[in-house]
Design an enzyme around this catalytic site. Structure first.
Site: not given
Ligand code: 13P
Ligand code: G3H
Ligand code: ZN
Length: 326
Positions: A93, A269
């Site tokens: 991600d 979360r």
């Molecule tokens: P949220 O903060 O809405 O859960 O989005 C998560 C996200 O886009 C991770 O890439």
């Molecule tokens: O888009 C971001 C995600 O919610 C990941 O969050 O970088 O705190 O793990 P994080």
């Molecule tokens: Zn995201």
């Protein structure tokens, strides 16, 4: 069974969206697998075909650095053995170019996201193209992002933050990416919208029409920030004021317009936070970490079943298996 995100998108396109859930620890991982196999609180063993779903496990750079990235791989590889019926993708991600290469070389990830959305169009294309070439050589697919999610507020709607359909066409053609994250009004975290703002379906429709047929779109920042979970957190000592998220009833209309992947991190979360706050509020004498974990895992599994129901992915697992010829 680990497959690519695009393997899942081929089955989902135009009908439902696949949930992409971030994980950081063991309890989240176990809850996630159980939920996607429809294993509910009342029946934690049997796979429930009526609600079982394909899914995407997302790993952020923050998650990789939380302990050591190898622990995440170890957990997921073992979950694959413990839950042999599951069909899922393992996805990086919001990767940088460097993290993407690390994941591509690892032989573990089936999909990476290169997020160069903060760059100008030409530079975003150039970086994404390089990642695509390295990823495709290893059979890995690439999600890219165009437009900026953060800062899209009611009073600046129509700003350059939302994805431009014409730019999306150029971006997809020149970068060679396999799916595209678009900015259509959502933002990350627990404080998404002011007033009555929701998704910009008009922009989404234009993007879908402009892109090649059945090109998969991705929606980040899609947690619904459920009021009941936020209220539970606040009632147990939390202070989340004016939190709000995406209306879950908008997931399916978005899926009909080509959104195949819906990213959910914040909601997980919130569930974790509510369960742990309540647990120690109600059992002040307790200090065993497994106590709240035992409550959290089935609660999270149930939440995933609910989420997948709203996304339309619940009950699609066997269809996906058949579509993959497995
Ligand atoms: P949220 O903060 O809405 O859960 O989005 C998560 C996200 O886009 C991770 O890439
Ligand atoms: O888009 C971001 C995600 O919610 C990941 O969050 O970088 O705190 O793990 P994080
Ligand atoms: Zn995201």
């Amino acid at each position: 069974m680990i497959v690519t995100t695009n393997d899942l998108f081929r089955h989902a396109y135009g009908n439902y969206a696949v949930g992409a859930y971030n994980i950081n620890n063991l309890e989240q991982t176990v809850g996630l697998f159980r939920g996607n196999l429809g294993k509910s609180k009342s029946n934690e063993e049997a796979v429930n075909k009526a609600t079982s779903a394909p899914f995407i496990i997302q790993i952020s750079r923050g998650a990789r650095g939380y302990t050591d990235k190898r622990f995440l791989e170890g957990m997921i590889r073992n979950a694959e053995v413990v839950f042999p019926e599951a069909i899922f993708a393992v996805h990086l991600d919001h990767g940088t170019e460097e993290t993407c290469y690390d994941c591509i070389e690892s032989g573990f990830y089936s999909s990476v996201m290169i997020d160069a959305s903060h760059e100008l169009l030409a530079k975003n294309i150039e970086i994404t193209r390089r990642v695509v070439e390295r990823a495709h050589a290893q059979g890995i697919v690439v999600e890219a992002e165009l437009g900026q999610l953060g800062g899209v507020e009611e009073d600046v709607v129509g700003s350059v933050c939302l994805t431009e359909p014409d730019e999306a066409v150029e971006f997809v053609e020149k970068s060679g990416c396999d799916s595209l994250a678009v900015a259509i009004g959502t933002s990350h975290g627990a404080y998404k919208f002011s007033g009555k703002q929701g998704l910009h379906f008009d922009v989404l429709e234009k993007i879908q029409k402009a892109l090649p047929a059945r090109f998969p779109l991705v929606m980040h920042g899609s947690s619904s920030v459920p009021k009941d979970w936020v209220d539970r957190i606040n009632a147990a000592g939390g202070a989340l004021k004016n939190a709000s998220g995406v209306d879950e009833k908008q997931y399916l209309p978005a899926a009909k317009m080509g959104v195949c992947k819906v990213n959910i991190d914040t909601d997980g979360r919130l569930v974790w936070c509510a369960i742990h706050r309540e647990y120690f509020r109600d059992k002040p004498e307790d200090f065993d970490l497994r106590g709240p974990g035992k409550v959290f895992m089935p609660a999270y599994a149930d939440y995933i079943v609910h989420k997948n129901t709203m996304l339309g992915s619940a009950g699609q697992l066997e269809g996906v298996r058949a579509s993959l010829g497995k």
